[in-house]
Design an enzyme around this catalytic site. Sequence first.
Site, PDB file in Angstrom:
ATOM      1  N   ARG A  19      50.229  27.386  54.126  1.00  0.00           N
ATOM      2  CA  ARG A  19      49.012  27.922  55.000  1.00  0.00           C
ATOM      3  C   ARG A  19      48.172  28.928  54.296  1.00  0.00           C
ATOM      4  O   ARG A  19      47.008  29.069  54.712  1.00  0.00           O
ATOM      5  CB  ARG A  19      49.765  28.675  56.132  1.00  0.00           C
ATOM      6  CG  ARG A  19      50.558  27.789  57.200  1.00  0.00           C
ATOM      7  CD  ARG A  19      51.484  28.497  57.991  1.00  0.00           C
ATOM      8  NE  ARG A  19      50.660  29.520  58.837  1.00  0.00           N
ATOM      9  CZ  ARG A  19      51.216  30.613  59.538  1.00  0.00           C
ATOM     10  NH1 ARG A  19      52.581  30.640  59.721  1.00  0.00           N
ATOM     11  NH2 ARG A  19      50.860  31.372  59.980  1.00  0.00           N
ATOM     12  N   TYR A 103      63.068  38.552  50.595  1.00  0.00           N
ATOM     13  CA  TYR A 103      62.070  37.465  50.473  1.00  0.00           C
ATOM     14  C   TYR A 103      60.994  38.048  49.658  1.00  0.00           C
ATOM     15  O   TYR A 103      60.420  39.185  49.869  1.00  0.00           O
ATOM     16  CB  TYR A 103      61.529  37.185  51.896  1.00  0.00           C
ATOM     17  CG  TYR A 103      62.810  36.378  52.696  1.00  0.00           C
ATOM     18  CD1 TYR A 103      62.878  34.936  52.871  1.00  0.00           C
ATOM     19  CD2 TYR A 103      63.536  37.270  53.459  1.00  0.00           C
ATOM     20  CE1 TYR A 103      64.139  34.490  53.484  1.00  0.00           C
ATOM     21  CE2 TYR A 103      64.973  36.612  54.334  1.00  0.00           C
ATOM     22  CZ  TYR A 103      64.831  35.273  54.009  1.00  0.00           C
ATOM     23  OH  TYR A 103      65.860  34.705  54.826  1.00  0.00           O
ATOM     24  N   GLU A 158      68.026  31.897  68.023  1.00  0.00           N
ATOM     25  CA  GLU A 158      66.617  31.528  68.012  1.00  0.00           C
ATOM     26  C   GLU A 158      65.947  31.512  69.269  1.00  0.00           C
ATOM     27  O   GLU A 158      66.653  31.143  70.172  1.00  0.00           O
ATOM     28  CB  GLU A 158      66.555  30.205  67.123  1.00  0.00           C
ATOM     29  CG  GLU A 158      66.948  30.028  65.995  1.00  0.00           C
ATOM     30  CD  GLU A 158      66.277  31.120  64.824  1.00  0.00           C
ATOM     31  OE1 GLU A 158      65.110  31.507  65.089  1.00  0.00           O
ATOM     32  OE2 GLU A 158      67.164  31.594  64.019  1.00  0.00           O
ATOM     33  N   ARG A 319      35.688  52.081  33.795  1.00  0.00           N
ATOM     34  CA  ARG A 319      36.300  50.467  33.602  1.00  0.00           C
ATOM     35  C   ARG A 319      37.394  50.740  32.596  1.00  0.00           C
ATOM     36  O   ARG A 319      37.673  52.064  32.074  1.00  0.00           O
ATOM     37  CB  ARG A 319      35.427  49.783  33.154  1.00  0.00           C
ATOM     38  CG  ARG A 319      34.312  49.133  33.892  1.00  0.00           C
ATOM     39  CD  ARG A 319      33.123  48.625  33.249  1.00  0.00           C
ATOM     40  NE  ARG A 319      33.769  47.182  32.913  1.00  0.00           N
ATOM     41  CZ  ARG A 319      33.059  46.490  31.701  1.00  0.00           C
ATOM     42  NH1 ARG A 319      31.710  47.029  31.243  1.00  0.00           N
ATOM     43  NH2 ARG A 319      33.734  45.376  31.098  1.00  0.00           N
ATOM     44  N   LYS A 337      33.361  52.516  29.940  1.00  0.00           N
ATOM     45  CA  LYS A 337      34.340  51.612  29.456  1.00  0.00           C
ATOM     46  C   LYS A 337      34.548  51.926  28.153  1.00  0.00           C
ATOM     47  O   LYS A 337      34.104  51.800  27.139  1.00  0.00           O
ATOM     48  CB  LYS A 337      33.517  50.049  29.683  1.00  0.00           C
ATOM     49  CG  LYS A 337      34.363  48.819  29.501  1.00  0.00           C
ATOM     50  CD  LYS A 337      34.947  48.645  28.022  1.00  0.00           C
ATOM     51  CE  LYS A 337      33.667  48.026  27.188  1.00  0.00           C
ATOM     52  NZ  LYS A 337      33.946  47.533  25.934  1.00  0.00           N
ATOM     53  N   TYR A 352      25.212  53.906  30.505  1.00  0.00           N
ATOM     54  CA  TYR A 352      26.364  53.141  30.144  1.00  0.00           C
ATOM     55  C   TYR A 352      26.917  53.775  28.911  1.00  0.00           C
ATOM     56  O   TYR A 352      26.155  53.604  27.822  1.00  0.00           O
ATOM     57  CB  TYR A 352      25.896  51.730  29.971  1.00  0.00           C
ATOM     58  CG  TYR A 352      27.060  50.890  29.564  1.00  0.00           C
ATOM     59  CD1 TYR A 352      28.148  50.322  30.100  1.00  0.00           C
ATOM     60  CD2 TYR A 352      26.744  50.411  28.051  1.00  0.00           C
ATOM     61  CE1 TYR A 352      29.113  49.758  29.236  1.00  0.00           C
ATOM     62  CE2 TYR A 352      27.922  49.762  27.483  1.00  0.00           C
ATOM     63  CZ  TYR A 352      29.034  49.332  28.151  1.00  0.00           C
ATOM     64  OH  TYR A 352      30.147  48.625  27.672  1.00  0.00           O
TER      65      TYR A 352
END
Length: 451
Positions: A19, A103, A158, A319, A337, A352
Site C-alpha cells: 500500500r 514490528y 478478531e 549544510r 557548507k 556562500y
Amino acid sequence: MTQHRPLACVILAAGKGTRMKSDLPKVLHRVAGQPMVGHVLSAVRALDPDHVVVVVGPGMDNVADAVAPYPTAVQHEQRGTADAVRAAFGLLEGFDGDVVVLYGDTPLVTPDTLRAMVAARRQPNDPAVVVLGMRPDDPGAYGRLILNARGGLEKIVEYLDASEEERQVTLCNAGLMAFDGARMFDLINRIGNSNAKSEYYLTDVVQIARSNGMACAVVEAAPAEVVGVNSRAELSEVEKLIQRRLRKAAMDNGATLTDPDSVTFCVDTRLGRDVIVGPHVVFGPGVVVADRVEIKAFSHLEQVRVDSGAQVGPYARLRPGAEIGPDAHIGNFVEIKNAKIEAGAKVNHLTYIGDARVGAKANIGAGTITCNYDGYAKSHTDIGAEAFIGSNTALVAPVRVGDGAIVGAGSVVTTDVEGDALVVARGRQQAYTGWAKRFRERKQNEKAKKA
C-alpha cells in the site's frame, strides 16, 4: 541479588508494504529523519537485550544493511505473523529467557512500554504471553482483548468474529507481545493456519496457552505509541505524532519554540538550554545546538554544530560540516557548507561560504562567495581573524586571507593576501563627465526622427 534473566527481541520487518506503492521496503521509510525500523531498534537498545533478531523478506538486503550489526532471519514466504516469528527460531535456538516481539513499522513504541511488558512477563503468576493493549478513541475493527475475572488475558477476538458484547470492549490488541522463551517455541509451533487466508496468526498463541492452563497478561500503552504504518497517509500521521513528542521534549529541556507546530525536528536533534527557535525552522539529521543560541525563522540545518551564543538566520542554510563558533552571526540568505566559522565572526547577508575557515571576529560582506569547486575538485579558503571582506567579493580557492587584512568590495581574489594588507582586485573606475546626458539626448533625437 536478583539473578539476571536473558532478554531477546525479535523485530518483524518482512512486510512488502504494497500500500506504500514504493520500491523502498516499508520499514526503511523515514520518520523524523530515521528509518522506522531504526526507531524500533533505538527503543530495543534501551533495554540492553542479549539478542536482537530482525526478520526480513527475501531480497531485502537494504533492510539487513540498515539494521547491521544485528543479525537478520529471512521469512521466505509471507505466511503470517507467527510464521515470521518462526523464521527467527534458528537464531534463538536454546534460548530460554524472555522474548519481546515487535514490528518494524510501529516506530513510536517507547522503552518504558517495553520495560513494562518485560516486567509483567516476570510477575509471580508467570504468564506465558504478555500482550500489549490500547484503548483508542475509535476501537473500530481492532481485535479485542477479553479479560477474565482475575484480570488476566483470556483471549484475543478478531472484530469479525466478536459477539456484540465483545465488540463493546474498548481494550484492543496493539500487536506487540512478550513471551517466556522456554514455552514460546512450542506454543508458536502449535499455531495452525485453518483460516480464510491460510496464514499463521500470532494472536492465536493466547488461546493455545490458555487451553493448556497457562496464564496470559495485558500491558496497556497509549494509542499514539502503537500506530502502525501501512500507507503514505499513515506515515504522515506518525510523523505528526513524533514531531509533537520531539517538540515537547525540546521545550521540557529548556528550549523556546515560538511557533512549535511549524518546527521540524529529527530524532537526533540536540538543543541546549535557553535556545530560541523561530517559526518554520527545519532540523535535518545530526544537528547539535549549544546553549543560548537563537535560530530565526525559515532556517534549515543539517549535520552541523552551533556553539553557545550564536545567531542563525532568518533564511539561513547550514549544510553538512558547518561549525558555527560561539557568538558568531549567520544572517539572512547565507549558506555555510563544510566550513568553520570561528568565535564572533559575522556572515550576515546573501553569502556562500564552502570548504573554508572564517577566523574569529572576521566580517564577511554581503554577496561574498568562496569559489571552492573548479569542476573537478574542492579547494579550501582560509580567512584570518578580524579580516574584513568587502561586499560582492569572490575568493577563488585555494586562497588565504591573512589576519586583519581588508579586501575591497567587488574584488576577485585569486592569490594569497598577507595579514593587515589591503587588496583591491577590480577594474579601475573612470568617469566621463556629461556622457549620460549626451547619450540620452542622442537617443531621443533618433527616436523623434523615426516618428
